[in-house]
Design an enzyme around this catalytic site. Structure first.
Site, PDB file in Angstrom:
ATOM      1  N   LYS A   1       0.803  -1.228   0.000  1.00  0.00           N
ATOM      2  CA  LYS A   1       0.000   0.000   0.000  1.00  0.00           C
ATOM      3  C   LYS A   1       0.840   1.284   0.000  1.00  0.00           C
ATOM      4  CE  LYS A   1      -3.487  -0.993  -0.530  1.00  0.00           C
ATOM      5  NZ  LYS A   1      -3.920  -1.656  -1.809  1.00  0.00           N
TER       6      LYS A   1
ATOM      7  N   HIS B   1       7.526  -7.276  -2.244  1.00  0.00           N
ATOM      8  CA  HIS B   1       7.281  -6.739  -0.900  1.00  0.00           C
ATOM      9  C   HIS B   1       8.238  -7.414   0.101  1.00  0.00           C
ATOM     10  CE1 HIS B   1       3.726  -4.630  -2.146  1.00  0.00           C
ATOM     11  NE2 HIS B   1       2.940  -5.676  -2.239  1.00  0.00           N
TER      12      HIS B   1
ATOM     13  N   SER C   1      -4.843   3.103   3.866  1.00  0.00           N
ATOM     14  CA  SER C   1      -5.035   2.453   2.567  1.00  0.00           C
ATOM     15  C   SER C   1      -5.254   0.949   2.759  1.00  0.00           C
ATOM     16  CB  SER C   1      -3.799   2.729   1.688  1.00  0.00           C
ATOM     17  OG  SER C   1      -3.966   2.157   0.422  1.00  0.00           O
TER      18      SER C   1
HETATM   19  P1  A3P Z   1      -4.943   4.989  -1.342  1.00  0.00           P
HETATM   20  O1  A3P Z   1      -5.669   3.786  -0.835  1.00  0.00           O
HETATM   21  O2  A3P Z   1      -4.477   5.884  -0.225  1.00  0.00           O
HETATM   22  O3  A3P Z   1      -5.695   5.748  -2.372  1.00  0.00           O
HETATM   23  P2  A3P Z   1      -0.217  -0.392  -3.642  1.00  0.00           P
HETATM   24  O4  A3P Z   1      -0.267  -0.329  -5.119  1.00  0.00           O
HETATM   25  O5  A3P Z   1       1.167  -0.516  -3.067  1.00  0.00           O
HETATM   26  O6  A3P Z   1      -1.178  -1.395  -3.106  1.00  0.00           O
HETATM   27  O7  A3P Z   1      -0.698   1.041  -3.106  1.00  0.00           O
HETATM   28  C1  A3P Z   1      -2.012   1.469  -3.330  1.00  0.00           C
HETATM   29  C2  A3P Z   1      -2.095   2.947  -3.006  1.00  0.00           C
HETATM   30  O8  A3P Z   1      -1.394   3.686  -4.034  1.00  0.00           O
HETATM   31  C3  A3P Z   1      -3.538   3.437  -3.025  1.00  0.00           C
HETATM   32  O9  A3P Z   1      -3.601   4.493  -2.038  1.00  0.00           O
HETATM   33  C4  A3P Z   1      -3.652   3.963  -4.438  1.00  0.00           C
HETATM   34  O10 A3P Z   1      -4.719   4.851  -4.654  1.00  0.00           O
HETATM   35  C5  A3P Z   1      -2.292   4.651  -4.587  1.00  0.00           C
HETATM   36  N1  A3P Z   1      -1.973   4.947  -6.003  1.00  0.00           N
HETATM   37  C6  A3P Z   1      -1.978   4.108  -7.057  1.00  0.00           C
HETATM   38  N2  A3P Z   1      -1.724   4.774  -8.195  1.00  0.00           N
HETATM   39  C7  A3P Z   1      -1.535   6.074  -7.843  1.00  0.00           C
HETATM   40  C8  A3P Z   1      -1.258   7.274  -8.585  1.00  0.00           C
HETATM   41  N3  A3P Z   1      -1.136   7.277  -9.913  1.00  0.00           N
HETATM   42  N4  A3P Z   1      -1.131   8.427  -7.897  1.00  0.00           N
HETATM   43  C9  A3P Z   1      -1.275   8.454  -6.547  1.00  0.00           C
HETATM   44  N5  A3P Z   1      -1.540   7.361  -5.795  1.00  0.00           N
HETATM   45  C10 A3P Z   1      -1.682   6.181  -6.434  1.00  0.00           C
END
Ligand code: A3P
Length: 286
Positions: free
Chosen positions: A44, A99, A129
């Site tokens: 996340k 990870h 998140s």
């Molecule tokens: P949020 O839940 O705070 O919106 P991962 O991919 O490691 O699982 O992380 C997911 C988080 O990265 C989510 O956060 C998601 O919305 C955010 N995320 C993914 N693409 C993004 C982008 N282009 N810009 C900003 N945040 C992004």
């Protein structure tokens, strides 16, 4: 913890939907090439975002991979079951995500020249998140109340263990100029600047126009619409985006909408104690 949904790997909790003893053995024995690029994150922290960015940077901004290949096959997770199936289709330089903490990387990684980009995100936003992700992903246990989930998060009884252990393992990694550290918050504040750093680090020499094109493709609103990156290909009974979209808010500081002042004080004091002595300058209050 519901049995069957998780397995323990060196004390870390991993979801069985994507991890098996075999996939973890495969990761340990994986033959790392000198040209490989690893995107490393605690869950996340912006992994999916990096799965969009890095193929574009490596391919000079060519949109074909991000428009035609799902993120999990485009930049597969080293430790997940898909990798063995798709690795032969990756073109060099290969981009992989993981990870895993530093000490659990494949043996061949340590003697290779493979590069690493490690993305750190404010743990308060990571937890928020993750909390919403647990509500929408049927392969994970219900997170319980926010208070209960915070307790698990701080004790490391969550996916891939404690945030502080993960971050420290990679901050102490003895990789010299093979590793680039960046924060999610820096990427959010100045994506163009972050892309320039990635391009320089990976020796891609991208033009300003190419960087502008990549920044456009990778902005939150465009990624949200990209079915190859927004997890809409996953059936709703596995990931229910009506409960919470995978690309949820994409902002820094959403923790302010979730933590009470008491929870924030407790969370910050535990993290600060575990990070004592670390030279991590971080915009904790963002
Ligand atoms: P949020 O839940 O705070 O919106 P991962 O991919 O490691 O699982 O992380 C997911 C988080 O990265 C989510 O956060 C998601 O919305 C955010 N995320 C993914 N693409 C993004 C982008 N282009 N810009 C900003 N945040 C992004």
């Amino acid at each position: 913890m519901s049995s069957g949904r998780y397995l323990l790997h060196h004390g870390l909790l991993l979801p069985t939907v994507a991890h098996t003893k075999e996939s973890l053995k495969y990761a340990q024995d994986f033959h790392v090439e000198d040209t490989d690029v690893f995107v490393v994150t605690y869950p996340k922290s912006g992994t999916t975002w990096m799965q969009e960015i890095i193929p574009l940077v490596l391919n000079g901004g060519d949109l074909t991979p991000v428009q035609t290949i799902p993120n999990w096959d485009r930049v597969p997770w080293l430790e997940e079951t898909r990798t063995a199936l798709v690795v032969d289709h990756l073109t060099s330089p290969r981009a992989l995500a993981t990870h895993l903490p530093y000490q659990l990387m494949p043996a061949s990684f340590f003697s290779s020249k493979a590069k690493v980009i490690y993305v750190t995100r404010n743990p308060k936003d990571v937890m928020v998140s993750s909390y919403h992700f647990h509500k929408m992903a049927s392969f994970l246990d219900d997170p319980g109340t926010f208070e209960e989930f915070m307790d698990k998060f701080l004790k490391g009884k969550v996916l891939f263990g404690k945030w502080t252990d993960h971050v420290k393992s990679w901050r102490h990694a003895d990789l010299g100029d093979r590793i680039l550290h960046i924060t999610y918050e820096e990427m959010n504040q100045d994506l163009h600047g972050a892309l320039r750093r990635f391009s320089d680090f990976l020796g891609c020499n991208l033009s300003e126009e190419a960087i502008d094109g990549i920044a456009h493709q990778c902005c939150f609103n465009n990624m949200r619409k990209n079915s190859m990156s927004n997890y809409s290909l996953v059936p709703q009974n596995i990931m229910d985006s009506s409960k919470s979209p995978f690309l949820r808010k994409g902002i820094s500081g959403d923790w302010k909408n979730h933590f009470s002042p008491e929870q924030e004080a407790q969370f910050s004091s535990v993290i600060a104690a575990e990070m004592e002595g670390e030279s991590l300058s971080f915009p904790w209050d963002l």
